[in-house]
Enzyme design. Structure first.
Site, mmCIF file in Angstrom:
data_model
loop_
_atom_site.group_PDB
_atom_site.id
_atom_site.type_symbol
_atom_site.label_atom_id
_atom_site.label_comp_id
_atom_site.label_asym_id
_atom_site.label_seq_id
_atom_site.Cartn_x
_atom_site.Cartn_y
_atom_site.Cartn_z
ATOM 1 N N LYS A 187 -9.605 6.053 -6.448
ATOM 2 C CA LYS A 187 -10.536 5.030 -7.054
ATOM 3 C C LYS A 187 -11.785 5.303 -5.693
ATOM 4 O O LYS A 187 -11.128 5.701 -4.293
ATOM 5 C CB LYS A 187 -10.092 4.043 -7.316
ATOM 6 C CG LYS A 187 -9.207 3.125 -7.754
ATOM 7 C CD LYS A 187 -10.198 4.083 -9.429
ATOM 8 C CE LYS A 187 -8.574 4.072 -10.789
ATOM 9 N NZ LYS A 187 -7.989 5.666 -11.177
HETATM 10 C C1 LIG Z 1 -9.904 2.826 -16.569
HETATM 11 C C2 LIG Z 1 -8.944 2.959 -15.718
HETATM 12 N N1 LIG Z 1 -8.542 1.346 -16.354
HETATM 13 C C3 LIG Z 1 -7.536 0.128 -15.346
HETATM 14 C C4 LIG Z 1 -6.371 1.597 -13.978
HETATM 15 C C5 LIG Z 1 -5.572 0.962 -13.825
HETATM 16 O O1 LIG Z 1 -5.613 0.475 -12.552
HETATM 17 P P1 LIG Z 1 -4.006 -0.007 -12.420
HETATM 18 O O2 LIG Z 1 -3.773 1.819 -11.495
HETATM 19 O O3 LIG Z 1 -4.298 0.007 -9.969
HETATM 20 O O4 LIG Z 1 -3.352 -0.753 -12.396
HETATM 21 C C6 LIG Z 1 -7.319 3.033 -14.163
HETATM 22 C C7 LIG Z 1 -6.578 2.970 -12.917
HETATM 23 O O5 LIG Z 1 -6.054 4.558 -12.719
HETATM 24 C C8 LIG Z 1 -8.034 3.248 -14.616
HETATM 25 O O6 LIG Z 1 -8.827 4.420 -14.107
#
Ligand SMILES: Cc1ncc(COP(=O)(O)O)c(C=O)c1O
Length: 411
Positions: A187
């Site tokens: 991110k």
């Molecule tokens: C659009 C989106 N939503 C939610 C998430 C979920 O985040 P995490 O991997 O921190 O659980 C991601 C992660 O890749 C994402 O790209």
């Protein structure tokens, strides 16, 4: 290679981590010390201020942020949430795990929700629209806001891929009832693992907090305004919060560099036959972590992707609804793919079959994302540059892309 924030790791992150280790502070579990000095709380305060939200809740992932926000908004069985067919699997899974139905809608050439298609999918059971600001760019928030107001719907922004982005000057994540973020290592900024929720609504915050922390009222006070809830344990850890706080302080620097890199790459690529850049609803507000090109022809896009050793966005499995076999099976009635889900929910028949969203399929099959900040071959941007690239490297990548598009030999 990970996202841009990771490349900015330095003395600040190290010093904060060492400060946590020196003190071995237990965070929210420390009942005899209410924790004004804890890193999670410091991160939450700083993030609320940076993004301009009344409340921030630190959690252990972007997925937990989505679930906590949905609980905070009171979304559950009987409700429908409209989600784009291009997202991350967690955007849909969070809705289904809350017992609500995810209704997929088309994207357009911005790679975000098409408001006209969203309108067509609103039913009496629709409670919320979930814009997912994919690959660093804002959704059409003016149109989605208008739709939400017209139909009395909630807006939940999934900003996992767009921290620091904005729409008409307003930070993403503050344009709806709640916004969720991931801090994983792909991110814009990262604590390696983590996430957070923003909201201005004290009751949404209270419910989300309570759910993420075993039913406690905010900051483990034993009384407060709001609902009693049985909760889970989804909190951001002190070590991750310490890193997140250091990264938050670098967000503007990270975005500045990433946007510069993207601008140079896009300028060097210039105009090409049979391909254009994706539509941006607010070019000023996008993060610049990828440069997405939409081809006229899917075979051309696939050929260019193969030559560059990358993939089209249709081939980015966990981000395309048709690339999620567990979701397809669930849509066919196999409830075993969503644990704890009571039988009998009713997603529209075949709503999750590949092909259910023809326009989404077409756009994704014709789209290629070049890395300018986030490099993630699984997501799509497996070819490109990064914040540490020199001008010469950026120009070389642009030249390679141009040659691939024009069918010329790659040097
Ligand atoms: C659009 C989106 N939503 C939610 C998430 C979920 O985040 P995490 O991997 O921190 O659980 C991601 C992660 O890749 C994402 O790209």
């Amino acid at each position: 290679m990970p996202g841009p924030g990771y490349r900015f790791f330095g003395d600040e992150e190290r010093a904060n981590v060492m400060a946590v280790l020196d003190r071995w502070y237990a965070g929210r579990e420390a009942f005899d010390d209410p924790g004004e000095g804890e890193w999670v709380r410091r991160f939450e305060r700083a993030a609320a201020e940076r993004f301009g939200a009344a409340h921030c809740l630190g959690v252990n992932s972007g997925t937990s942020a989505l679930v906590a926000a949905l609980v905070g908004l009171g979304i559950g069985p009987g409700d429908e949430v409209i989600v784009p067919g291009y997202m991350f699997v967690a955007s849909i899974a969070a809705v289904l795990h809350c017992g609500a139905d995810a209704v997929l809608a088309e994207i357009d050439e911005s790679l975000t929700l098409d408001p006209a298609d969203v309108r067509a999918r609103i039913t009496p059971r629709t409670r919320a629209i979930m814009p997912v600001h994919m690959l660093g760019a804002p959704s059409d928030m003016d149109a989605l806001r208008a739709l939400a107001d017209e139909h009395g719907l909630l807006l939940l922004e999934d900003c996992a891929q767009s921290a620091g982005g904005s729409h008409r000057g307003r930070p993403l994540g503050t344009l709806g009832s709640a916004g969720t973020f991931s801090l994983n290592h792909y991110k814009v900024i990262t604590s390696l693992q983590g996430g957070f929720v923003l909201t201005d609504d004290p009751l949404v915050f209270q419910r989300a907090y309570s759910f993420h922390d075993q039913g406690w009222f905010p900051y483990r006070q034993d009384s407060g305004r709001g609902d009693l809830l049985l909760g889970m344990n989804l909190g951001l850890g002190e070590l991750h919060a310490a890193v997140a706080l250091a990264q938050l302080g670098k967000l503007d620097r990270v975005l500045g560099r990433v946007r510069d890199v993207k601008q140079r790459l896009v300028r060097a690529v210039g105009d090409l036959p049979g391909v254009r850049r994706r539509h941006l609803h607010d070019p000023e507000g996008e993060c610049g972590t990828t440069a997405v090109y939409v081809f006229d022809d899917a075979a051309h896009a696939r050929d260019v992707a193969a030559r560059l050793g990358t993939r089209t966005l249709l081939d980015s499995p966990t981000h395309y609804y048709g690339g999620l076999p567990a979701l397809t099976a669930f849509g066919r009635g196999d409830r075993s793919t969503v644990p704890f889900r009571a039988p009998g929910g009713r997603p529209a028949p075949h709503a999750f079959e590949p092909g259910a969203l023809p326009r989404t399929d077409s756009v994704l099959a014709r789209s290629l994302a070049l890395a300018t900040g986030v490099s993630d071959s699984y997501l799509g941007p497996g070819f490109g540059v990064h914040p540490g690239s020199s001008d010469a490297e950026i120009d070389r990548a642009a030249d390679t892309f141009r040659r691939a598009v024009k069918g010329e030999a790659l040097t």
